[in-house]
Design an enzyme around this catalytic site. Structure first.
Site, PDB file in Angstrom:
ATOM      1  NE  ARG A  38      -4.074  -1.915   2.088  1.00  0.00           N
ATOM      2  CZ  ARG A  38      -4.035  -2.929   2.938  1.00  0.00           C
ATOM      3  NH1 ARG A  38      -3.100  -2.981   3.871  1.00  0.00           N
ATOM      4  NH2 ARG A  38      -4.927  -3.886   2.861  1.00  0.00           N
ATOM      5  CE  LYS A  46       1.308  13.670 -15.490  1.00  0.00           C
ATOM      6  NZ  LYS A  46       1.202  14.148 -16.888  1.00  0.00           N
ATOM      7  CD  GLU A  90      10.173  16.737 -22.449  1.00  0.00           C
ATOM      8  OE1 GLU A  90       9.458  17.693 -22.088  1.00  0.00           O
ATOM      9  OE2 GLU A  90       9.705  15.747 -23.071  1.00  0.00           O
ATOM     10  CE  LYS A 148       7.075  17.267 -14.169  1.00  0.00           C
ATOM     11  NZ  LYS A 148       7.308  16.023 -14.863  1.00  0.00           N
ATOM     12  CD  GLU A 191      -1.751  16.364 -17.302  1.00  0.00           C
ATOM     13  OE1 GLU A 191      -0.667  15.912 -16.905  1.00  0.00           O
ATOM     14  OE2 GLU A 191      -2.186  16.210 -18.443  1.00  0.00           O
ATOM     15  NE  ARG A 214       2.143  16.903 -13.808  1.00  0.00           N
ATOM     16  CZ  ARG A 214       2.694  16.096 -12.913  1.00  0.00           C
ATOM     17  NH1 ARG A 214       2.192  16.037 -11.691  1.00  0.00           N
ATOM     18  NH2 ARG A 214       3.728  15.350 -13.221  1.00  0.00           N
ATOM     19  CG  ASN A 220       0.928  17.187 -21.477  1.00  0.00           C
ATOM     20  OD1 ASN A 220       1.910  16.622 -21.006  1.00  0.00           O
ATOM     21  ND2 ASN A 220      -0.299  17.031 -20.990  1.00  0.00           N
ATOM     22  CG  HIS A 225       4.613  16.339 -24.755  1.00  0.00           C
ATOM     23  ND1 HIS A 225       5.335  17.514 -24.675  1.00  0.00           N
ATOM     24  CD2 HIS A 225       5.320  15.423 -24.053  1.00  0.00           C
ATOM     25  CE1 HIS A 225       6.418  17.310 -23.949  1.00  0.00           C
ATOM     26  NE2 HIS A 225       6.440  16.049 -23.559  1.00  0.00           N
ATOM     27  CG  HIS A 281       2.313  11.770 -27.099  1.00  0.00           C
ATOM     28  ND1 HIS A 281       1.561  12.410 -26.125  1.00  0.00           N
ATOM     29  CD2 HIS A 281       3.476  11.433 -26.509  1.00  0.00           C
ATOM     30  CE1 HIS A 281       2.268  12.451 -25.001  1.00  0.00           C
ATOM     31  NE2 HIS A 281       3.429  11.870 -25.204  1.00  0.00           N
ATOM     32  CG  HIS A 328       9.121  11.369 -25.226  1.00  0.00           C
ATOM     33  ND1 HIS A 328       7.814  11.369 -25.666  1.00  0.00           N
ATOM     34  CD2 HIS A 328       9.196  12.313 -24.253  1.00  0.00           C
ATOM     35  CE1 HIS A 328       7.130  12.270 -24.975  1.00  0.00           C
ATOM     36  NE2 HIS A 328       7.947  12.853 -24.113  1.00  0.00           N
TER      37      HIS A 328
HETATM   38  P1  NAD Z   1      15.566   5.651 -20.510  1.00  0.00           P
HETATM   39  O1  NAD Z   1      15.240   5.485 -19.092  1.00  0.00           O
HETATM   40  O2  NAD Z   1      15.187   4.556 -21.446  1.00  0.00           O
HETATM   41  O3  NAD Z   1      17.121   5.962 -20.658  1.00  0.00           O
HETATM   42  C1  NAD Z   1      17.663   6.158 -21.944  1.00  0.00           C
HETATM   43  C2  NAD Z   1      18.891   5.267 -22.193  1.00  0.00           C
HETATM   44  O4  NAD Z   1      20.009   5.815 -21.503  1.00  0.00           O
HETATM   45  C3  NAD Z   1      18.751   3.853 -21.673  1.00  0.00           C
HETATM   46  O5  NAD Z   1      19.410   2.980 -22.561  1.00  0.00           O
HETATM   47  C4  NAD Z   1      19.492   3.897 -20.338  1.00  0.00           C
HETATM   48  O6  NAD Z   1      19.954   2.641 -19.911  1.00  0.00           O
HETATM   49  C5  NAD Z   1      20.618   4.817 -20.677  1.00  0.00           C
HETATM   50  N1  NAD Z   1      21.207   5.550 -19.573  1.00  0.00           N
HETATM   51  C6  NAD Z   1      20.585   6.105 -18.513  1.00  0.00           C
HETATM   52  N2  NAD Z   1      21.434   6.842 -17.802  1.00  0.00           N
HETATM   53  C7  NAD Z   1      22.640   6.738 -18.402  1.00  0.00           C
HETATM   54  C8  NAD Z   1      23.910   7.301 -18.141  1.00  0.00           C
HETATM   55  N3  NAD Z   1      24.111   8.162 -17.144  1.00  0.00           N
HETATM   56  N4  NAD Z   1      24.937   6.964 -18.955  1.00  0.00           N
HETATM   57  C9  NAD Z   1      24.733   6.128 -20.012  1.00  0.00           C
HETATM   58  N5  NAD Z   1      23.537   5.601 -20.332  1.00  0.00           N
HETATM   59  C10 NAD Z   1      22.504   5.907 -19.532  1.00  0.00           C
HETATM   60  O7  NAD Z   1      14.899   6.984 -21.119  1.00  0.00           O
HETATM   61  P2  NAD Z   1      14.554   8.407 -20.512  1.00  0.00           P
HETATM   62  O8  NAD Z   1      14.562   9.311 -21.666  1.00  0.00           O
HETATM   63  O9  NAD Z   1      15.358   8.722 -19.323  1.00  0.00           O
HETATM   64  O10 NAD Z   1      13.056   8.220 -20.001  1.00  0.00           O
HETATM   65  C11 NAD Z   1      12.023   7.873 -20.876  1.00  0.00           C
HETATM   66  C12 NAD Z   1      10.852   7.382 -20.068  1.00  0.00           C
HETATM   67  O11 NAD Z   1      10.427   8.430 -19.182  1.00  0.00           O
HETATM   68  C13 NAD Z   1       9.648   6.982 -20.880  1.00  0.00           C
HETATM   69  O12 NAD Z   1       9.152   5.759 -20.401  1.00  0.00           O
HETATM   70  C14 NAD Z   1       8.642   8.103 -20.619  1.00  0.00           C
HETATM   71  O13 NAD Z   1       7.321   7.657 -20.698  1.00  0.00           O
HETATM   72  C15 NAD Z   1       9.020   8.489 -19.219  1.00  0.00           C
HETATM   73  N6  NAD Z   1       8.642   9.857 -18.831  1.00  0.00           N
HETATM   74  C16 NAD Z   1       7.987  10.021 -17.664  1.00  0.00           C
HETATM   75  C17 NAD Z   1       7.634  11.294 -17.238  1.00  0.00           C
HETATM   76  C18 NAD Z   1       6.980  11.463 -15.906  1.00  0.00           C
HETATM   77  O14 NAD Z   1       6.541  12.578 -15.591  1.00  0.00           O
HETATM   78  N7  NAD Z   1       6.929  10.436 -15.085  1.00  0.00           N
HETATM   79  C19 NAD Z   1       7.962  12.415 -18.013  1.00  0.00           C
HETATM   80  C20 NAD Z   1       8.650  12.204 -19.208  1.00  0.00           C
HETATM   81  C21 NAD Z   1       8.990  10.920 -19.622  1.00  0.00           C
HETATM   82  N1  GLY Z   2       5.822  15.210 -18.239  1.00  0.00           N
HETATM   83  C1  GLY Z   2       4.571  15.861 -18.042  1.00  0.00           C
HETATM   84  C2  GLY Z   2       4.139  15.875 -16.617  1.00  0.00           C
HETATM   85  O1  GLY Z   2       4.854  15.451 -15.736  1.00  0.00           O
HETATM   86  O2  GLY Z   2       3.058  16.287 -16.341  1.00  0.00           O
END
Ligand code: NAD
Ligand code: GLY
Length: 377
Positions: A136, A158, A200, A242, A252, A256, A260, A263, A267, A280
């Site tokens: 939980r 998120k 971003e 942020k 949101e 918030r 986007n 986006h 998307h 992305h």
């Molecule tokens: P990711 O986590 O896939 O990392 C990108 C690549 O970099 C991976 O291969 C990873 O292993 C590698 N990597 C990470 N740190 C490293 C480092 N210091 N040195 C070398 N390699 C490294 O991608 P991301 O862009 O970090 O995140 C994308 C994800 O985030 C998606 O799933 C997306 O939906 C999510 N996201 C969430 C939010 C939110 O608000 N929660 C916002 C934006 C994106």
């Molecule tokens: N990445 C958009 C949000 O966190 O709301």
């Protein structure tokens, strides 16, 4: 700074700190040299957030060889268990979620455990969702290692895993106890991943802070070179923006949604090209230029500002056009959920009135979209 996010300059420690203000769920973000080169410093930073004797680090096979040792050495004599997932978006799944749950139960973690997400957005989103639901809800700390996760996904609560029907379809709003963004880890980040994070960062200038946008323009070469002063500034300012937006509208309900910006187009591009062809942030870069052009038509953004956005993204090695990507305007409109039968549909776009100021518009017509898309396809 507004009272929604306070910033403290702790330059003597080479660390900036700010707060995401959410009442009793408020938490700090530390940016800079948080201790990856000094386990004692990292241990001191983490200690106030580790209430019990158990810690589980969730990371992946790429990040573990680079940075796991540094985090483990900062955890002293606690019970520390490590779950290493394979690398990739496809592992942000219910299957991996179940495996982490099984792992925590097998290692007898209890409600006072603390999970540490060591990785990019994939690890952070998955670990956060596990933390939200294990017994939980248990404590968790974000140690983001990509630029995108340092400026976006680790902040704001998120958390989610993907479902075959769509990205982030299963998740929860669940805030971490603290975020530790060490800029030294960005040295090993591949160029494309780094640039995707910069998209971003540019977004925060467009949606919230015209002065920050101008600073990015003036410092574009330093950003491309990953100079430390530039990294510390962009991560801190991005997190401040942020934090301020999330503090106003955590779930949101309205405001918030400005996060986007770009986006809706982005998307659609990702969906049509197949996830993985563009990162992305790369799709969002093209989407932000499209949203700027739409804003020139729809909400009075100066053409010169739209051109500044495009130029800055190009300087940061990001794509700004769909040309050569075999996409057409009709497919994009379909992918955004608007076909020709939907006149003035309810799809919402974030549009800019001027640099640093955006709003959510719900009455963008298909013809305005077609006009914008025709310039890109
Ligand atoms: P990711 O986590 O896939 O990392 C990108 C690549 O970099 C991976 O291969 C990873 O292993 C590698 N990597 C990470 N740190 C490293 C480092 N210091 N040195 C070398 N390699 C490294 O991608 P991301 O862009 O970090 O995140 C994308 C994800 O985030 C998606 O799933 C997306 O939906 C999510 N996201 C969430 C939010 C939110 O608000 N929660 C916002 C934006 C994106
Ligand atoms: N990445 C958009 C949000 O966190 O709301």
């Amino acid at each position: 700074m507004s009272n929604t996010a306070g910033s403290t300059d702790t330059t003597s420690l080479n660390v900036e700190s700010l707060t995401v203000s959410l009442g009793e769920r408020s938490y700090p973000i530390f940016v800079g040299d948080v201790g990856f080169s000094d386990p004692a410093k990292l241990a001191e930073g983490l200690a106030p957030y580790l209430k019990g004797n158990q810690v589980a680090i969730i990371t992946n096979e790429t990040i573990a060889p680079l940075y796991l040792q540094q985090v483990q050495s900062a955890l002293g004599n606690r019970q520390v268990d490590v779950f290493q997932m394979p690398d990739g978006e496809s592992y942000k799944s219910l299957d991996t979620y179940t495996q982490v749950m099984d792992f925590l139960l097998e290692k007898k973690h209890n409600r006072s455990t603390c999970l540490i997400a060591l990785g990019g957005g994939v690890v952070g989103d998955l670990c956060g969702f596990v933390a939200a639901t294990f017994q939980r809800g248990v404590d968790f700390i974000q140690i983001p290692t990509t630029l995108l996760s340092q400026v976006d996904s680790s902040v704001g609560g998120k958390t989610a895993v993907n479902h075959p029907a769509g990205k982030n379809m299963i998740g929860a709003f669940y805030q971490p106890l603290a975020v530790f963004a060490d800029i030294s880890v960005l040295e090993t980040l591949p160029d494309r991943e780094y640039a995707a994070g910069l998209a971003e960062v540019v977004k925060y200038g467009i949606i919230y802070d015209a002065d920050f946008f101008a600073w990015l323009e003036a410092n574009a070469p330093a950003l491309v070179q990953r100079e430390k002063y530039a990294l510390t500034h962009i991560i801190t300012r991005s997190c401040e923006v942020k934090a301020a937006v999330v503090s106003e509208d955590e779930r949101e309900g309205g405001r918030r949604a400005i996060l986007n910006y770009g986006h809706t187009f982005g998307h659609a591009i990702e969906k049509l090209l197949g996830y993985g062809r563009l990162l992305h942030g790369e799709a969002v870069s093209i989407g932000m230029v499209m949203a700027a052009r739409l804003s020139v038509e729809f909400s009075g953004l100066a053409l010169a500002d739209s051109q500044r956005i495009e130029k800055l993204l190009q300087q940061l090695n990001l794509p700004v056009t769909l040309k050569g990507l075999e996409l057409n305007a009709e497919a994009m409109i379909d992918a955004m959920g608007m076909d020709k039968k939907v006149v003035d549909g309810e799809l919402r776009f974030v549009v800019a009135d001027q640099m640093g100021s955006v709003r959510v518009a719900s009455h963008v017509s298909v013809s305005a979209l077609e006009k914008t898309l025709a310039e890109f396809c």
